[in-house]
Design an enzyme around this catalytic site. Structure first.
Site, short mmCIF file in Angstrom:
data_model
loop_
_atom_site.label_atom_id
_atom_site.label_comp_id
_atom_site.label_asym_id
_atom_site.label_seq_id
_atom_site.Cartn_x
_atom_site.Cartn_y
_atom_site.Cartn_z
N CYS A 119 -20.36 -0.04 2.85
CA CYS A 119 -20.40 -0.86 1.85
C CYS A 119 -19.87 -2.14 1.95
O CYS A 119 -20.31 -3.04 1.26
CB CYS A 119 -19.76 -0.25 0.59
N CYS A 136 -24.54 2.92 0.51
CA CYS A 136 -23.64 4.06 0.35
C CYS A 136 -24.39 5.30 0.98
O CYS A 136 -25.42 5.70 0.34
CB CYS A 136 -23.10 4.26 -0.89
N CYS A 180 -24.19 -3.25 -1.63
CA CYS A 180 -22.98 -2.23 -1.06
C CYS A 180 -23.40 -0.77 -1.86
O CYS A 180 -23.29 0.11 -1.27
CB CYS A 180 -21.74 -2.50 -1.51
N CYS A 197 -15.32 4.50 6.62
CA CYS A 197 -16.71 4.18 6.63
C CYS A 197 -16.68 2.36 6.14
O CYS A 197 -16.00 2.17 5.34
CB CYS A 197 -17.60 4.98 5.51
N CYS A 232 -17.02 9.65 -1.32
CA CYS A 232 -16.86 8.58 -0.41
C CYS A 232 -16.35 9.20 1.08
O CYS A 232 -15.38 9.84 1.11
CB CYS A 232 -15.68 7.72 -0.94
N CYS A 235 -21.94 -6.61 2.59
CA CYS A 235 -21.87 -7.51 1.62
C CYS A 235 -22.21 -8.96 2.13
O CYS A 235 -21.68 -9.27 3.28
CB CYS A 235 -20.29 -7.46 1.27
N CYS A 238 -20.76 -11.31 -7.68
CA CYS A 238 -21.63 -10.59 -7.18
C CYS A 238 -23.04 -10.77 -7.66
O CYS A 238 -24.23 -10.33 -6.94
CB CYS A 238 -21.09 -9.11 -7.50
N ASP A 265 0.65 -1.22 0.14
CA ASP A 265 -0.07 -0.07 0.03
C ASP A 265 0.94 1.32 0.01
O ASP A 265 0.22 2.38 0.50
CB ASP A 265 -0.98 0.01 1.11
N CYS A 303 -26.59 -8.90 -7.03
CA CYS A 303 -26.81 -7.98 -5.65
C CYS A 303 -26.08 -6.76 -5.78
O CYS A 303 -25.06 -6.39 -6.46
CB CYS A 303 -25.72 -8.90 -4.69
#
Length: 353
Positions: A249, A203, A199, A246, A219, A253, A193, A139, A196
């Site tokens: 989302c 939001c 998510c 946050c 976001c 899931c 996914c 990262d 669905c």
């Protein structure tokens, strides 16, 4: 044939060693660049969806794929370490006295823990294959860990753009090791996914213009962590009591029902004082107090000013008149962003019902 068998044995031993070092997910991806992925990135940046994260644009050419950064790379070892929560990340929603901190930031800074394990794996690999050249990333470099994780079979990029695992849900810290070794790749993970859209619907700020695409400017994670100035007023009410990141989302899931908190690395156990902190206490933090409280935490990197700004937005949304004195004291803060947020919060707290 002997070389193939040798590489196959090395690959299996490598994945076993990754598991021993605490990675619950590991796989091999080819290092070849992906033109389609590069084009999606260019479109995302051209639309301005990266906000003020200038580093995304500055090194977009290197983000096209592993060989764009390092032409000698032949394979990518994609790694995932679990931080699955044992509590409901949405439990404090609407609580006027308490603040919400993203699950990933309630424990120790993941950069240190994940990179230490990834470097240990790299040392193991060099001992087994001295001819190997390696680069370790966690990262802090222009590496697209999530699509690489999908290519390596760890999971797939969900409609919220984060990696989703059938076994560990949405709760994985990712790392990547680029190597000159030619290791047999895994089969890319298929998207699961389906129809669905949990998510997307969850939001609070409607940050997904379409499935699989995030507008960071809307976001809450971006606004409370990356954004340095005043938070746009159009998003302040929707932020609620979220003061760092946050989880909405991710938390909704359906694949998270398979995630087991027992698989979580112990370094990411939540600190008791960060699970449900009182807003009144956070608003009282000076710079020294902020640094003490968040020593060893990823929260420390945003600094006291940005953090208190976030707490003031939460205070303004709290409806708690008991916070007025704390907020009023911050209206004369030397940081103009903090002072502006305090004035807004005061207006919200003292407005006629």
């Amino acid at each position: 044939m002997a070389q193939s068998r040798e590489n196959s044995a090395l690959r299996e031993d490598l994945l076993a060693e990754a598991a021993r070092l605490g990675f619950v997910a590991a796989g091999i991806a080819p290092a070849a660049d992906d033109p389609a992925r590069a084009e999606r990135l260019r479109e995302w940046i051209a639309a301005g969806h990266h906000g003020t994260m200038g580093w995304m644009e500055d090194r977009a050419d290197v983000r096209q794929g592993p060989t764009a950064m390092w032409p000698a790379a032949r394979s990518v070892i994609a790694l995932g370490m679990s931080y699955a929560p044992s509590h409901d990340p949405l439990a404090l929603e609407g609580d006027g006295e308490r603040a919400r901190i993203s699950v990933y930031a309630q424990g120790r800074d993941y950069h240190d823990t994940v990179k230490k394990a990834a470097k240990a794996l790299a040392r193991w690999l060099v001992a087994r294959a001295p001819e190997a050249e390696l680069k370790v990333f966690v990262d802090t470099a222009p590496v697209m860990e999530k699509p690489l994780g999908q290519m390596a079979g760890l999971g797939w990029q969900g409609k919220h753009t984060n990696l989703v695992s059938r076994t560990h849900g949405s709760w994985l810290f990712l790392a990547a090791i680029y190597t000159t070794l030619d290791l047999a790749p895994a089969r890319p993970h298929a998207d699961a996914c389906g129809s669905c859209r949990a998510c997307q619907d969850a939001c609070p700020t409607d940050a997904f213009p379409e499935p699989y695409r995030l507008d960071a400017r809307r976001c809450i994670s971006y606004l409370t962590i990356e954004h340095k100035g005043p938070i746009p007023r159009e998003f302040r009410k929707a932020i609620g009591n979220r003061i760092y990141g946050c989880d909405d989302c991710l938390a909704v899931c359906p694949w998270n029902k398979f995630a087991d908190a027992a698989a979580r690395n112990q370094a990411f156990l939540p600190r008791a004082e960060l699970v449900a902190p009182r807003l009144a206490e956070l608003l009282a933090l000076d710079d020294a107090g902020f640094r003490r409280l968040f020593s060893g935490s990823p929260i420390k990197r945003i600094g006291r000013g940005r953090f208190v700004r976030n707490c003031l937005i939460a205070a303004g949304n709290s409806g708690d008149a008991a916070l007025v004195d704390r907020v009023e004291a911050l209206a004369s803060d030397p940081d103009p962003v903090v002072a502006e947020a305090a004035e807004w919060a005061l207006g919200e707290l003292t407005a006629a019902p």
